[in-house]
Design a protein around this motif. Structure first.
Motif, mmCIF file in Angstrom:
data_model
loop_
_atom_site.group_PDB
_atom_site.id
_atom_site.type_symbol
_atom_site.label_atom_id
_atom_site.label_comp_id
_atom_site.label_asym_id
_atom_site.label_seq_id
_atom_site.Cartn_x
_atom_site.Cartn_y
_atom_site.Cartn_z
ATOM 1 N N GLY A 198 0.777 -1.234 0.000
ATOM 2 C CA GLY A 198 0.000 0.000 0.000
ATOM 3 C C GLY A 198 0.799 1.270 0.000
ATOM 4 O O GLY A 198 0.290 2.327 0.398
ATOM 5 N N LEU A 199 2.043 1.235 -0.500
ATOM 6 C CA LEU A 199 2.893 2.424 -0.504
ATOM 7 C C LEU A 199 3.100 3.019 -1.890
ATOM 8 O O LEU A 199 3.644 4.112 -2.025
ATOM 9 C CB LEU A 199 4.246 2.082 0.125
ATOM 10 N N HIS A 200 2.707 2.297 -2.928
ATOM 11 C CA HIS A 200 2.594 2.826 -4.291
ATOM 12 C C HIS A 200 1.137 3.155 -4.569
ATOM 13 O O HIS A 200 0.230 2.653 -3.887
ATOM 14 C CB HIS A 200 3.000 1.761 -5.319
ATOM 15 N N LEU A 201 0.897 3.935 -5.594
ATOM 16 C CA LEU A 201 -0.460 4.055 -6.109
ATOM 17 C C LEU A 201 -0.851 2.732 -6.767
ATOM 18 O O LEU A 201 -0.004 2.015 -7.316
ATOM 19 C CB LEU A 201 -0.558 5.182 -7.129
ATOM 20 N N PRO A 202 -2.131 2.366 -6.736
ATOM 21 C CA PRO A 202 -2.563 1.092 -7.330
ATOM 22 C C PRO A 202 -2.174 0.980 -8.804
ATOM 23 O O PRO A 202 -2.344 1.918 -9.581
ATOM 24 C CB PRO A 202 -4.087 1.138 -7.172
ATOM 25 N N VAL A 204 0.293 14.921 -0.610
ATOM 26 C CA VAL A 204 -0.259 16.178 -0.105
ATOM 27 C C VAL A 204 -1.561 15.918 0.648
ATOM 28 O O VAL A 204 -1.775 16.416 1.766
ATOM 29 C CB VAL A 204 -0.487 17.167 -1.263
ATOM 30 N N ALA A 205 -2.446 15.114 0.048
ATOM 31 C CA ALA A 205 -3.735 14.831 0.678
ATOM 32 C C ALA A 205 -3.562 14.165 2.036
ATOM 33 O O ALA A 205 -4.316 14.439 2.985
ATOM 34 C CB ALA A 205 -4.583 13.945 -0.242
ATOM 35 N N ASN A 206 -2.558 13.294 2.140
ATOM 36 C CA ASN A 206 -2.390 12.521 3.373
ATOM 37 C C ASN A 206 -1.719 13.286 4.500
ATOM 38 O O ASN A 206 -1.557 12.753 5.602
ATOM 39 C CB ASN A 206 -1.596 11.242 3.073
ATOM 40 N N THR A 207 -1.319 14.536 4.245
ATOM 41 C CA THR A 207 -0.747 15.340 5.328
ATOM 42 C C THR A 207 -1.794 15.759 6.346
ATOM 43 O O THR A 207 -1.456 16.177 7.458
ATOM 44 C CB THR A 207 -0.080 16.617 4.785
ATOM 45 N N GLY A 208 -3.070 15.683 5.958
ATOM 46 C CA GLY A 208 -4.137 16.149 6.841
ATOM 47 C C GLY A 208 -4.338 17.642 6.803
ATOM 48 O O GLY A 208 -5.160 18.189 7.551
ATOM 49 N N LYS A 209 -3.630 18.334 5.904
ATOM 50 C CA LYS A 209 -3.732 19.792 5.829
ATOM 51 C C LYS A 209 -4.679 20.270 4.749
ATOM 52 O O LYS A 209 -4.824 21.474 4.550
ATOM 53 C CB LYS A 209 -2.344 20.396 5.585
ATOM 54 N N THR A 210 -5.306 19.326 4.041
ATOM 55 C CA THR A 210 -6.179 19.718 2.922
ATOM 56 C C THR A 210 -7.610 19.233 3.129
ATOM 57 O O THR A 210 -8.377 19.157 2.179
ATOM 58 C CB THR A 210 -5.627 19.151 1.602
ATOM 59 N N GLY A 211 -7.959 18.902 4.352
ATOM 60 C CA GLY A 211 -9.323 18.475 4.632
ATOM 61 C C GLY A 211 -9.540 16.977 4.594
ATOM 62 O O GLY A 211 -10.625 16.500 4.953
ATOM 63 N N GLN A 212 -8.549 16.218 4.154
ATOM 64 C CA GLN A 212 -8.649 14.765 4.146
ATOM 65 C C GLN A 212 -7.941 14.185 5.365
ATOM 66 O O GLN A 212 -7.092 14.839 5.973
ATOM 67 C CB GLN A 212 -8.047 14.198 2.858
ATOM 68 N N PRO A 213 -8.278 12.953 5.750
ATOM 69 C CA PRO A 213 -7.656 12.371 6.946
ATOM 70 C C PRO A 213 -6.150 12.254 6.804
ATOM 71 O O PRO A 213 -5.630 11.986 5.721
ATOM 72 C CB PRO A 213 -8.305 10.984 7.038
ATOM 73 N N ARG A 214 -5.466 12.427 7.905
ATOM 74 C CA ARG A 214 -4.017 12.285 7.914
ATOM 75 C C ARG A 214 -3.646 10.802 7.887
ATOM 76 O O ARG A 214 -4.224 10.005 8.629
ATOM 77 C CB ARG A 214 -3.449 12.940 9.172
ATOM 78 N N ILE A 215 -2.706 10.429 7.036
ATOM 79 C CA ILE A 215 -2.225 9.051 6.968
ATOM 80 C C ILE A 215 -0.708 9.085 7.067
ATOM 81 O O ILE A 215 -0.018 9.581 6.177
ATOM 82 C CB ILE A 215 -2.647 8.356 5.662
ATOM 83 N N ARG A 216 -0.197 8.558 8.165
ATOM 84 C CA ARG A 216 1.252 8.535 8.393
ATOM 85 C C ARG A 216 1.839 7.215 7.883
ATOM 86 O O ARG A 216 1.154 6.196 7.815
ATOM 87 C CB ARG A 216 1.553 8.664 9.886
ATOM 88 N N LEU A 217 3.125 7.229 7.576
ATOM 89 C CA LEU A 217 3.799 5.995 7.196
ATOM 90 C C LEU A 217 3.693 4.959 8.304
ATOM 91 O O LEU A 217 3.513 3.761 8.046
ATOM 92 C CB LEU A 217 5.269 6.282 6.872
ATOM 93 N N ALA A 218 3.793 5.396 9.553
ATOM 94 C CA ALA A 218 3.703 4.471 10.686
ATOM 95 C C ALA A 218 2.328 3.813 10.786
ATOM 96 O O ALA A 218 2.201 2.722 11.343
ATOM 97 C CB ALA A 218 4.020 5.203 11.990
ATOM 98 N N ASP A 219 1.287 4.472 10.244
ATOM 99 C CA ASP A 219 -0.049 3.882 10.233
ATOM 100 C C ASP A 219 -0.173 2.806 9.166
ATOM 101 O O ASP A 219 -1.001 1.896 9.276
ATOM 102 C CB ASP A 219 -1.112 4.958 9.969
ATOM 103 N N ILE A 220 0.630 2.917 8.113
ATOM 104 C CA ILE A 220 0.560 1.977 6.992
ATOM 105 C C ILE A 220 1.373 0.719 7.283
ATOM 106 O O ILE A 220 0.917 -0.404 7.043
ATOM 107 C CB ILE A 220 1.062 2.652 5.694
ATOM 108 N N VAL A 221 2.588 0.895 7.802
ATOM 109 C CA VAL A 221 3.495 -0.243 8.001
ATOM 110 C C VAL A 221 3.212 -0.886 9.358
ATOM 111 O O VAL A 221 3.666 -0.404 10.403
ATOM 112 C CB VAL A 221 4.967 0.193 7.891
ATOM 113 N N GLY A 275 -5.901 5.144 1.604
ATOM 114 C CA GLY A 275 -6.882 5.139 2.672
ATOM 115 C C GLY A 275 -7.092 3.734 3.208
ATOM 116 O O GLY A 275 -6.282 2.838 2.994
ATOM 117 N N PRO A 276 -8.219 3.499 3.894
ATOM 118 C CA PRO A 276 -8.458 2.186 4.490
ATOM 119 C C PRO A 276 -8.726 1.111 3.437
ATOM 120 O O PRO A 276 -9.402 1.356 2.439
ATOM 121 C CB PRO A 276 -9.706 2.410 5.362
ATOM 122 N N GLY A 277 -8.198 -0.093 3.666
ATOM 123 C CA GLY A 277 -8.532 -1.245 2.833
ATOM 124 C C GLY A 277 -7.717 -1.350 1.560
ATOM 125 O O GLY A 277 -6.958 -0.453 1.186
ATOM 126 N N LEU A 278 -7.911 -2.512 0.880
ATOM 127 C CA LEU A 278 -7.157 -2.808 -0.337
ATOM 128 C C LEU A 278 -8.017 -2.815 -1.596
ATOM 129 O O LEU A 278 -7.533 -3.197 -2.660
ATOM 130 C CB LEU A 278 -6.471 -4.178 -0.189
#
Length: 611
Positions: free
Chosen positions: A241-245, A269-286, A379-382
């Motif tokens: 889940g670290l590349h785009l599909p 950019v979207a995953n920084t949480g600064k643009t209105g979308q949920p923040r997604i950290r690398l630590a949350d993915i791995v 985001g969540p899921g595969l």
């Protein structure tokens, strides 16, 4: 909750329990770093001026305002590696695109990237494994400026992606996306290339013919098209889940590749949480589940044996402890769904055209062979990863979109469903016995060659064995014991040049096998090879006591690696280590003495950082 295979559930639970202490400490560190935030908010004026000194005035204003996301690019660009040559212009493209989405981007740092294809059999290969740890450290240096909200990792090849991964995890509080460059278009078939290599090993063709063959195979920008470590890296980054599909195997220089590169920045950019979308950290993915998904992908595709080292070290960088028992237990239930050279005739372009990663992941998910409840850069899921990218034309403009992959494989000689696999298991076996623990990849080894019982031929480097072959002294059944090739002895270089002569002897009808405390590579092929043997000879592993003529049994079916010498005799044998001082000098090896001295054993990843 979707169905999950009980072995996946069991192995994941065991990993989670085993990792409880280091994982908790890792997450506490990442939470503290996230709470502290980037330094831009409180950076001194002189420090901030250094940060933006060379940037255009408009970028300076945006960064000084401290509201818009700022992206750090870590690049492994050089044009020595065909796979990394396309990265040359990525930074300028990414900086320009960042401005269009209200963000800014800077190259945070560059990391070294060596080509194992160039250094095979040469002294430089003794730097190769440790270059992974250098890359991890260089990645950390780049991100240590601590002015970034997200990071883009530009890397493809053998040690580079694991190193970027390990370094980026030390900044796991950031949004992070890995950005591939894609494989070169297909050239000379891998099968034809291997045939010429064997002919050259036998003296049937000259260097001119060999060079022409290799140049036809490796001929353009992009990853080498066989399924070695570089392309295994790309598969891993996607299934984790670290590349785009669907982005791993799109060729360089195409409109789709360029669109995917821009989209990777948008996702960071979207995953920084600064643009209105949920923040997604690398630590949350791995997580533990993500790492299990990575192992499953490796097994289902017959991927590189190097990842029995790299994945272990990569996991430890996130506070997760995996071992070869985990690989072996998963291999017993994960079917082999892909045949890509050296496990088949096709290359990764054929794999991608047949349905690629989207088809593979959809099949594995449907049979409970992947954890679906993970977080990805999407985001969540595969679910997103069961789709493929394309460029439909809308209002006269090509716009990146995703669509479901075809319901059936485009070529069942390359890619198959779980209901009709190439084999019922993943082809990676753990071998154990009085010589220690090692791994063997059998997905390319014919069943009749998977059990070898023969006398040992003991050497201390691969050139010795090649010399014996050229002298005609190996026309017999034997087990080649190539020792003092471990991380502490000489940095654990790949022994890729042993493949052609051993394959020639096997084709002549001899029972041959390899036992080594070194590495083979992602190109491990049709000769059974017990590799990464631990403990290594320099650490007084039993392999150091093997003598010429000793009978050795290598049994891939029973998972057995046994020296047929009684325990009392073996215990009475003394070991005098050979002079290895030549491994410490020349070609930069002087600089790596500290790494050799502190490297962990192979099963712990061979790392001086996380051993």
């Amino acid at each position: 909750m979707p169905f999950l295979h009980p072995i996946l559930e069991h192995v994941t639970r065991r990993i989670t329990e085993r990792s409880a202490g280091p994982r908790s400490r890792y997450l506490q560190t990442m939470d503290a770093q996230a709470h502290q935030g980037t330094q831009r908010a409180g950076l001194g004026c002189a420090n901030m001026a250094h940060t933006t000194a060379a940037l255009p005035a408009a970028d300076k204003l945006v960064i000084h305002a401290e509201r818009a996301p700022h992206i750090g690019i870590v690049t492994a660009y050089n044009d020595m590696l065909s796979a990394h040559q396309p990265f040359e212009h990525y930074p300028e493209q990414l900086r320009a695109h960042a401005r269009t989405v209200g963000a800014t981007a800077q190259v945070a740092g560059g990391v070294p990237a060596m080509c194992d294809g160039i250094t095979q059999g040469e002294a430089g290969m003794e730097l190769s494994l440790f270059s992974r740890d250098v890359i991890a450290m260089a990645t950390a240096v780049g991100l240590s400026h601590n002015v970034f909200d997200a990071a883009l990792m530009l890397g493809v090849c053998d040690k580079i992606v694991p190193g970027l991964f390990m370094g980026a995890l030390q900044f796991g509080h950031l949004s992070t996306v890995f950005v591939p460059a894609g494989p070169m278009v297909s050239g000379l078939s891998n099968d034809a290339k291997a045939k010429v290599r064997q002919q050259f090993a036998q003296g049937l063709v000259g260097r001119d013919a060999l060079l022409e063959s290799e140049a036809q195979a490796y001929h353009a920008p992009g990853t080498c098209t066989f399924y070695g470590t570089a392309n295994s890296n790309q598969m891993l980054m996607e299934i984790m889940g670290l590349h785009l599909p669907g982005s791993s195997f799109v060729n360089p220089g195409t409109p789709l590749r360029e669109a995917l590169t821009r989209a990777a920045l948008e996702r960071a950019v979207a995953n920084t949480g600064k643009t209105g979308q949920p923040r997604i950290r690398l630590a949350d993915i791995v997580t533990e589940k993500t790492l299990v998904n990575g192992i499953v992908g490796l097994l289902a595709t017959g991927g590189s044996t190097n990842h029995t080292l790299h994945l272990v070290a990569m996991a430890r960088a996130a506070g997760i402890v995996i071992d070869w028992n985990d690989f072996a237990e998963l291999s017993a239930v994960v079917p082999l769904l892909a045949r890509v050279y050296p496990n088949g005739k096709a290359d990764v372009n054929h794999f991608h055209a047949a349905g690629g990663m989207g088809f593979l992941m959809r099949e594995l998910l449907a049979y409970g062979l992947l954890h679906a409840d993970v977080t990805t850069v999407m985001g969540p899921g595969l679910t997103a990863y069961t789709q493929e990218p394309w460029l439909p034309t809308i209002d006269s403009q090509s716009q990146l979109a995703w669509r479901d992959v075809p319901a059936t494989s485009g070529d069942t000689a390359v890619l198959r469903p779980v209901a009709d696999p190439f084999s019922a298991d993943g082809g990676l076996r753990l071998l154990q016995g009085n010589l220690g623990r090692s791994v063997v990849k059998v997905s390319a080894v014919a069943p009749e060659h998977r059990v070898v019982r023969a006398p040992a031929v003991v050497v201390h480097d691969q050139q010795e064995l090649q010399d014996l072959f050229k002298a005609g002294q190996l026309e017999k059944d034997f087990v080649a014991v190539v020792r003092y090739q471990g991380p502490r002895a000489n940095g654990m270089p790949e022994l890729h040049k042993l493949t052609p002569p051993l394959a020639v002897l096997q084709d002549k009808g001899f029972k041959v096998a390899l036992v080594t405390d070194g590495r083979m590579s992602g190109a491990s092929g049709k000769v059974p090879a017990a590799i990464h043997l631990s403990p290594e000879a320099l650490c007084d592993g039993p392999i150091g006591k093997v003598q010429n003529g000793d009978l050795i049994t290598l049994d891939c079916e029973r998972g057995l690696l046994e020296l047929e010498v009684d325990a009392a005799t073996l215990a009475a044998r003394s070991v005098t280590h050979p002079d290895l001082s030549h491994n410490a000098h020349g070609t930069g090896r002087e600089l790596f003495g500290l790494f050799r001295a502190h490297a962990g054993e192979a099963e712990s990843g061979g790392s001086p950082l996380f051993g």
